[in-house]
Scaffold this motif. Sequence first.
Motif, PDB file in Angstrom:
ATOM      1  N   LEU A 142       0.706  -1.293   0.159  1.00  0.00           N
ATOM      2  CA  LEU A 142       0.129   0.045   0.012  1.00  0.00           C
ATOM      3  C   LEU A 142       0.767   1.251  -0.064  1.00  0.00           C
ATOM      4  N   LYS A 143       0.185   2.301  -0.524  1.00  0.00           N
ATOM      5  CA  LYS A 143       0.802   3.475  -0.666  1.00  0.00           C
ATOM      6  C   LYS A 143       0.026   4.610  -0.334  1.00  0.00           C
ATOM      7  N   ALA A 144       0.641   5.337   0.590  1.00  0.00           N
ATOM      8  CA  ALA A 144      -0.263   6.814   0.997  1.00  0.00           C
ATOM      9  C   ALA A 144      -0.196   7.740  -0.074  1.00  0.00           C
ATOM     10  N   MET A 145      -1.349   8.235  -0.486  1.00  0.00           N
ATOM     11  CA  MET A 145      -1.632   9.610  -1.301  1.00  0.00           C
ATOM     12  C   MET A 145      -2.613  10.549  -0.562  1.00  0.00           C
ATOM     13  N   ALA A 146      -2.277  11.832  -0.732  1.00  0.00           N
ATOM     14  CA  ALA A 146      -2.902  12.867  -0.255  1.00  0.00           C
ATOM     15  C   ALA A 146      -4.065  13.146  -1.062  1.00  0.00           C
ATOM     16  N   GLY A 147      -5.153  13.627  -0.576  1.00  0.00           N
ATOM     17  CA  GLY A 147      -6.319  14.000  -1.352  1.00  0.00           C
ATOM     18  C   GLY A 147      -6.973  15.198  -0.729  1.00  0.00           C
ATOM     19  N   GLN A 148      -7.184  16.257  -1.334  1.00  0.00           N
ATOM     20  CA  GLN A 148      -7.814  17.511  -0.819  1.00  0.00           C
ATOM     21  C   GLN A 148      -9.107  17.865  -1.616  1.00  0.00           C
ATOM     22  N   VAL A 149      -9.994  18.205  -0.829  1.00  0.00           N
ATOM     23  CA  VAL A 149     -11.292  18.658  -1.428  1.00  0.00           C
ATOM     24  C   VAL A 149     -11.522  20.083  -1.006  1.00  0.00           C
ATOM     25  N   THR A 150     -12.399  20.736  -1.861  1.00  0.00           N
ATOM     26  CA  THR A 150     -12.389  22.439  -1.534  1.00  0.00           C
ATOM     27  C   THR A 150     -14.037  22.646  -1.547  1.00  0.00           C
ATOM     28  N   LEU A 151     -14.344  23.445  -0.633  1.00  0.00           N
ATOM     29  CA  LEU A 151     -15.636  23.877  -0.355  1.00  0.00           C
ATOM     30  C   LEU A 151     -15.531  25.550  -0.962  1.00  0.00           C
ATOM     31  N   THR A 152     -16.321  25.880  -1.882  1.00  0.00           N
ATOM     32  CA  THR A 152     -16.404  27.225  -2.450  1.00  0.00           C
ATOM     33  C   THR A 152     -17.804  27.728  -2.876  1.00  0.00           C
ATOM     34  N   PRO A 153     -17.940  29.072  -2.509  1.00  0.00           N
ATOM     35  CA  PRO A 153     -19.071  29.670  -2.850  1.00  0.00           C
ATOM     36  C   PRO A 153     -19.663  29.472  -4.000  1.00  0.00           C
TER      37      PRO A 153
END
Length: 216
Positions: A1-12
């Motif tokens: 297994l390998k760790a990968m980052a994921g980012q979500v964004t809340l926007t108006p």
Amino acid sequence: LKAMAGQVTLTPPTEASKQLQSVITCGHYITPVFDGRHLVGATYEHVSDEDTGKVYLPPLRLSNLANMDALHNKIPSAQLNRSEFADEPFIDALLVGRRSIRATTPDRLPLAGPLLHKEAYCRSHFQMDHRNRLYQSQSQDASSKRPTADFDYTSSLFPATWVLTGMGSRGLMTGPILGELLMSQILGEPWPVPRSVALGVHPARYLLRMMRKRSA
């Protein structure tokens, strides 16, 4: 297994994006307005060894902007381009991010199934391979050589140990059917997917491929 980052964004929303009635996926994705904001995602980024063991990471401004820029490039009609605000002090209030760690695999397929004992499998595989090679070398008629049998790995499994992980960014889509596959294997019931699919996500597939190459 390998760790990968994921980012979500809340926007108006913008006046144009308020018209959105369903989720749009285009590499990235955007949801209709909920509680005054769109949810946009998601990045796919490498993480340092120091951050690998963490569940949540501090959100990054650049990752928020990357989400918005990618979405604007795919759906310009939504008018959600935020890159012109990148240096403004209110950008962090405008774009709210959440950053987490995903578990991924080298071939981007999940791991679902029984856990194989590596040493026991290798030992049994070599014994089987030796028997097949010995039989074929002793055969006088090439046409009578029987093909090498598929190795039954079930004798090399850890007792009552099953794995379901490595779903990366597609857990919501793959999790339900893989959970059903896992439960059917545990209970000895018919599988909900073809055998080829089950073997494609088997936790021991990398070891099986390696051993087949060595036996070729």
